[in-house]
Design an enzyme around this catalytic site. Sequence first.
Site, PDB file in Angstrom:
ATOM      1  N   HIS A  92       0.826  -1.214   0.000  1.00 55.29           N
ATOM      2  CA  HIS A  92       0.000   0.000   0.000  1.00 55.29           C
ATOM      3  C   HIS A  92       0.862   1.265   0.000  1.00 55.29           C
ATOM      4  O   HIS A  92       2.049   1.237   0.342  1.00 55.29           O
ATOM      5  CB  HIS A  92      -0.937   0.008   1.211  1.00 55.29           C
ATOM      6  N   GLU A 139      -1.826  -7.052   7.685  1.00 52.89           N
ATOM      7  CA  GLU A 139      -0.439  -6.907   8.120  1.00 52.89           C
ATOM      8  C   GLU A 139      -0.156  -7.799   9.331  1.00 52.89           C
ATOM      9  O   GLU A 139      -1.082  -8.318   9.977  1.00 52.89           O
ATOM     10  CB  GLU A 139      -0.154  -5.420   8.431  1.00 52.89           C
TER      11      GLU A 139
END
Length: 479
Positions: free
Chosen positions: A54, A128
């Site tokens: 990202h 994550e």
Amino acid sequence: MISLPPHITAISPNRSLLLYPINRPVYTRRHHVQRKEKTTMALSSPKRVVLVRHGQSTWNEEGRIQGSSDFSVLTNKGESQADISRQMLLHDSFDVCFTSPLKRSKKTAEIIWGRREAEMIFDYDLREIDLYSFQGLLKKEGKSKFGEAFRHWQEVPANFVIDGHYPVRELWSRARSCWNGVLAHESKSVLVVAHNAVNQALISTAIGLGTEYFRRLLQSNCGVSVLDFTPRAERGSPHVCLNRLNQTPSSPLAGGSSGGREASKQIILVCHGQSDNEASSNDQPMNMLGVIQSQKTAELLLDRRVSSIVCSSTTASIETAGVISRVQEAAGCLGVDSVPRYVNTKQMNELDVEDIIPKSNKVVASNQPDWLSQLDEETVSTLWNRSGKAWESLIDELSDEDKSNSGDAMVVVGSPMANISLIAQCLNLDKKCLELFHLDAGSISVIDFPDGPNQRGVIRCTNYTAHLGRWSVPITTPV
């Protein structure tokens, strides 16, 4: 269409991405590292997987530990990075997009995906790394509040324990689970948008590297990495090749941290410009494309002060090194540097691999998925042993350079096969791992040494060719 596991949700491109509440899973000087088991799922056709981290998030900007929390969003810079990645991938006809459902990844995926009509799937396993009590803390707060535990996270992350969990070990297990869904999907070209640590784990588990490689394969904001999966004739586990690592919206030489630390030394591997390989002679000069590639590479390297250039004794490598040296030493008149640059250039015979490879293998070597199997054991062993001596010599030279020039870089010019061997040597792999990497003529790969050249190197990027402009190798070249 395959049926999706419970933690994966398929959505149409025009529907909002809803985050469903899902319980977080709980999981109770040189030597070569033993490789872990790779993915074993058989494939019927080639598959290319493009991984993207990202863009910059608000917590990235603040220096706050995010983990799998979902409070940060993309900054304006992060959205711009995602848009550059969209342009980089604009012409790829992806069949599907897998994405983490966390807002920073979701928004990046939406920007890159644009108006594509193909489905988006988001998988909670792509979130994550779970960092439990660390999540939300500024890094300086983690150090002051957790002391020894935070030091372990920085220095020995594979064995780091917090709140009764081993986060990196859990992450590796989760990455293997992700591959089952990605490879089972009926698609040839897959986009995966996720996060720093989980992308590291995905790459590592795909090519058989264990948790000790955490922070060894850099993933920058909106960095793009490409993995090619090719079926084997015997229908076993596919051949996996890391086609390129961490292609960033900005120059890979523009600086930035390496695994959270500044690199004190750096080796830049340059593949010499294209030559006419198919000619009868073993040692050919660069052709016109090769000349252009070397000039473009020299221009890119103006972003760094190069202290020394080491090249093989082949004509194309010597020519490429000469172009880089002349441009570096002209930095003053080019308006790049007010201080004269003097570059020490030398040849290293250990970088020569052309004389090892039989003529019949020269064209296919390092360009085909099964190139290593086409070479006999003696040839592979000779190649590996020679590259090991070259790597040790390069590290010795880097260590001996003046410490006052700690920010300078060493440039190493050789063939794609020579540089692939050096990458494998840096990672303490073995000769069977040479086929895990691909490099193109004119590409650069960057190795950082945040703890000094006698410690472990961090691969910042491999097979970067964006600097070649119209002659660059597109990220989305078909498998």
